[in-house]
Design an enzyme around this catalytic site. Structure first.
Site, short mmCIF file in Angstrom:
data_model
loop_
_atom_site.label_atom_id
_atom_site.label_comp_id
_atom_site.label_asym_id
_atom_site.label_seq_id
_atom_site.Cartn_x
_atom_site.Cartn_y
_atom_site.Cartn_z
N ASP A 134 37.51 16.46 -21.14
CA ASP A 134 36.70 15.57 -20.57
C ASP A 134 36.99 14.38 -19.79
O ASP A 134 38.03 13.94 -19.61
CB ASP A 134 35.47 15.32 -21.48
CG ASP A 134 33.97 15.27 -20.77
OD1 ASP A 134 33.79 15.06 -19.76
OD2 ASP A 134 32.98 15.32 -21.80
C1 BGC Z 1 30.59 15.28 -19.32
C2 BGC Z 1 30.87 16.39 -18.90
C3 BGC Z 1 30.96 16.64 -17.51
C4 BGC Z 1 31.94 15.66 -16.77
C5 BGC Z 1 32.08 15.88 -15.44
C6 BGC Z 1 31.28 14.15 -18.47
O1 BGC Z 1 30.85 12.82 -18.56
O2 BGC Z 1 30.57 14.74 -20.83
O3 BGC Z 1 29.87 17.06 -19.75
O4 BGC Z 1 31.22 18.08 -17.25
O5 BGC Z 1 31.35 14.50 -17.27
O6 BGC Z 1 30.96 15.72 -14.67
#
Ligand code: BGC
Length: 763
Positions: A282
């Site tokens: 993530d």
């Molecule tokens: C979130 C993810 C997301 C990623 C990209 C993160 O802050 O936890 O769910 O896919 O950002 O946008």
């Protein structure tokens, strides 16, 4: 035409991409192709493939293209059009080995057309509708050159204080697992290599929905049996359905962050489950290993993550900066990096990008004239899915459906809220294209009836909350308050109510309140809106509450004040029309809650399938020394699976084809469902099982199957469920997946609480 041979494949150099004209069938099998390519790569090129970079609007494009051409970026996310992504792919085609980029995005519940939020999709219990939302999203995203989505999000959520409850499909393992498969199939179609399809990357692996106290990013501490039984199956279902990617969770699990968790990433995901796709961290999660307190610096963080098997680093610094040194010193073996690169290249192969790097980018002359053009939307699909996701929670004295000849006072801060209507994670949704409740009622009424609007209240008058919600949106704040005094707004709404036949109040949360990093300690409708509801109640007019929110709210008082309550979640681009369809009875509501509504925050967790205990609370026979709160009712406000219709249904007793089930055999449980009301309608027949005496305490009931059934007024139908030993299996104390002989209760109902019961023996 000049030709060259690379990896044994004839490549036309006159095409912009080299590989662009190679049909998929001309490529060697994936393993051979990837192994050949890997052999030709330098260490820097390999590390480049592991970097997934976020493209912010203000980033210097020239520099990014240079980096790509130098082989230092493997993929990007947040660049969302063919025109934006084509030059980046061109840059990749200028790189030494012409390894294509992939382009990712959070397509969670729609891309250009926004469908209801995931929790709402789950409320439909309608797998065809959910699949349709996924198919349309994939088609629209693919048409905008997106190759991969960070979805489905299948974290089980049993604590609605967690803001990301809105992003998932609710509290139940079986329902979420079913949807996980449906979504992966919908995104990927017959193959993620084909245009029109995109690769699914299931998230957040694992257990993110169980963060302590519902505080985002927090710790998860959980027994293995609970993990295996309740929280892991949805990820597994997505992977078994062929999800090409996994996004790794930000939380730790029993003290070890998912991002450095060898057991999770290696033993469980790769070895036990046989996952063959790409594992993506993530956002910034690798360097967060320092703050988790398991790495002393970026270098150690990168080392832990690559060893655990995190293939790609999202918004990377750590891998790009630290892997070269770690490889040189021998702290990270080349094989760890090679394994990661193999997965990234394999995913690109599966996305069809080696066969044609422009498979989703297409030709410039075919680019859409207007990116956000009306013609690019799928409004009919969005409206149909949205109305299937609405849940009727109360309807006293047939307040609903509304009469189109009536005078309606439409009030509340969410009645004209195009941004909120889309919900969070609304991808490319355009607020100007979303239909508000006001718009929906207006167009349903046409020349009939009368519609008077008054805002009545701000979403919240708490400036600190408003500032928090607007924190990241300096240019165009999402929450803008009416500056009139609260009482002036309330008086205006009360005046409108007094003149009307019925009041429709659209109340709840702004979309930002149910989002990442939006945990709440209270789940009430904010005070400003509660005061509005109190005032409306004094008018004595029939009061319909239309709720917009991304999680269960504690609405006991407000539901008592209201004559009817419709839960609409955040229902997307066509939300207002869908809500009007239900309010006026042009569509008979059929949604059921995929998550329990508690009466108070103090009751949390309130999920329906809790384990049997030694001193259970018995509704109707409360007594001391049983498991209960003495200062409030113990039952939830609305149970899992609950939702009304404008017609009535009755269920017969449960008939079983046999009172015993032999291993390997099947047994049929059937009920007769009858539409006893005056309207055609749909409902969800739900089958729950209870293992009465097992080697471990088992849930009081667990959903094992369901069927959404449409019946004409007066019609009846026998609904059959076939049960086998597989439905009775669970993870025992040794984590063996077994069915144990003995008695099982079969409970069938139209929600999880009111059920008809029978029982049988597993031999
Ligand atoms: C979130 C993810 C997301 C990623 C990209 C993160 O802050 O936890 O769910 O896919 O950002 O946008």
């Amino acid at each position: 035409m000049r030709k060259m041979y690379l990896l044994g494949i004839a490549i036309s150099l006159s095409s912009p991409s080299g590989w662009a004209q190679t049909p998929p069938s001309a490529l060697p099998p994936k393993d051979v192709f990837v192994a050949d390519l890997l052999k030709q790569m330098t260490v820097d090129e390999k590390i480049g493939q592991l970097r997934l970079i976020s493209i912010a609007p203000d980033m210097p494009r020239e520099l990014i293209r240079k980096e790509i051409a130098a082989g230092r970026i493997g993929g990007t996310f947040n660049s969302i059009s063919r025109a934006e992504n084509r030059p980046m792919q061109d840059a990749a085609m200028r790189s030494r080995l012409k390894i294509p980029m992939f382009f990712a995005y959070d397509v969670i519940h729609g891309h250009r057309t926004i469908f209801p939020i995931s929790l709402a999709l789950a409320s439909s219990w309608d797998m065809d509708a959910i699949a349709l939302s996924g198919r349309v999203s994939a088609k629209e995203a693919s048409a905008d050159s997106i190759d991969l989505t960070f979805a489905p999000m299948v974290d089980i959520a049993r604590d609605p204080r967690w803001g990301r409850t809105s992003e998932g499909f609710g509290e139940d393992t079986y329902l979420v697992s079913r949807i996980a498969k449906v979504m992966v199939d919908a995104y990927q179609g017959t193959s993620p290599a084909l245009p029109g399809n995109i690769m699914a990357s299931v998230k957040h692996f694992a257990l993110y929905g169980a963060v302590e106290g519902g505080r985002d990013y927090n710790t998860v501490d959980m027994s293995l049996t609970r993990m295996y039984q309740d929280y892991l199956p949805p990820y597994r279902a997505a992977i078994d359905a062929g999800a090409g990617g996994v996004m790794v969770a930000l939380n730790s699990i029993n003290g070890i962050p998912a991002t450095s968790n060898m057991w999770l990433m290696q033993d469980l995901l790769r070895k036990d489950w046989g996952f063959k796709g790409v594992a993506i961290s993530d956002h910034g999660a690798i360097i967060e290993l320092i703050k988790h307190g398991v790495a002393k610096d970026n270098r150690e963080a990168a080392k832990l993550a690559i060893k655990a098997g995190i293939d790609m680093s999202m918004n990377d610094k750590a891998y790009g900066e630290e892997l070269p040194g770690l490889l040189k010193s021998g702290e990270v073996p080349q094989s760890d990096v090679d394994n990661a690169v193999r997965e990234v290249l394999g995913a690109k192969y599966d996305m069809g990008l080696f066969a044609d790097p422009y498979v989703r980018i297409g030709k410039a002359e075919d680019d859409p004239a207007e990116l956000t053009g009306e013609s690019r939307l799928h409004r009919a699909e969005a409206r149909d899915v949205a109305r299937r996701s609405l849940v009727l929670l109360k309807n006293q004295a047939q307040t609903l459906p509304l009469n189109k000849q009536a005078h309606i006072a439409l009030v509340g801060p969410l009645a004209k809220a195009p941004i909120d209507m889309m919900g969070s994670w609304a991808a490319n949704g355009q607020p100007a294209q979303s239909v508000t409740v006001f718009d929906g009622l207006r167009s349903a009424l046409g020349e009939q009836g009368q519609l008077t609007y008054a805002r009545g209240a701000n979403i919240t008058d708490d400036q600190k909350v408003v500032d928090y919600l607007n924190f990241l949106n300096f240019d165009a704040p999402e929450v803008t308050n009416d500056t009139r005094p609260a009482q002036v707004m309330i008086d205006e709404a009360v005046k409108a109510a007094k003149q009307a036949d019925v009041v429709v109040a659209v109340v709840g949360e702004s979309r930002g309140m149910s989002h990442e990093s939006s945990s709440r300690t209270e789940l009430d409708i904010p005070a400003s809106q509660r005061a509005l509801i109190d005032a409306l109640k004094t008018t004595g007019k029939p009061l319909v509450l239309v709720l917009m929110n991304g999680r269960p709210l504690t609405i006991d008082t407000q539901q008592q004040q209201a004559d009817a309550v419709l839960e609409t979640w955040f229902s997307g681009t066509e939300g207002g029309n869908a809500i009007a369809d239900v309010l006026f009875g042009d569509y008979n509501p059929s949604g059921k809650l995929p998550i329990t509504f508690p009466r108070s925050v103090g009751q949390i967790p309130t999920y329906y399938n809790h384990l049997s205990i030694g001193r259970p609370f018995t509704p109707g026979k409360p007594g001391n020394y049983t498991s209960q709160y003495f200062d409030a009712p113990n039952t939830p406000l609305y149970p899992f699976g609950y939702g009304l219709s404008y017609t009535n249904f009755s269920l017969s007793d449960v008939k079983l084809s046999s009172k015993t089930l032999a291993p390997g055999a099947t047994l049929t449980a059937s009920v007769t469902l009858k539409n006893t009301g005056q309207r055609d309608g749909e409902t969800v027949v739900q089958l729950y099982l209870r293992d009465v005496a097992a080697s471990m305490s088992r849930p009081v009931k667990s959903l094992k199957n369901f069927e959404k059934v449409m019946l004409k007024a007066g019609e009846q139908k026998e609904v059959q469920f076939i049960l086998s030993e597989d439905d009775l299996k669970f993870y025992n104390a040794d984590l063996k997946y077994v069915a144990e002989p003995g008695e099982f209760d079969v409970q069938i109902g139209l929600d999880s609480e009111n059920v008809q019961q029978n029982s049988f023996q597993l031999l």
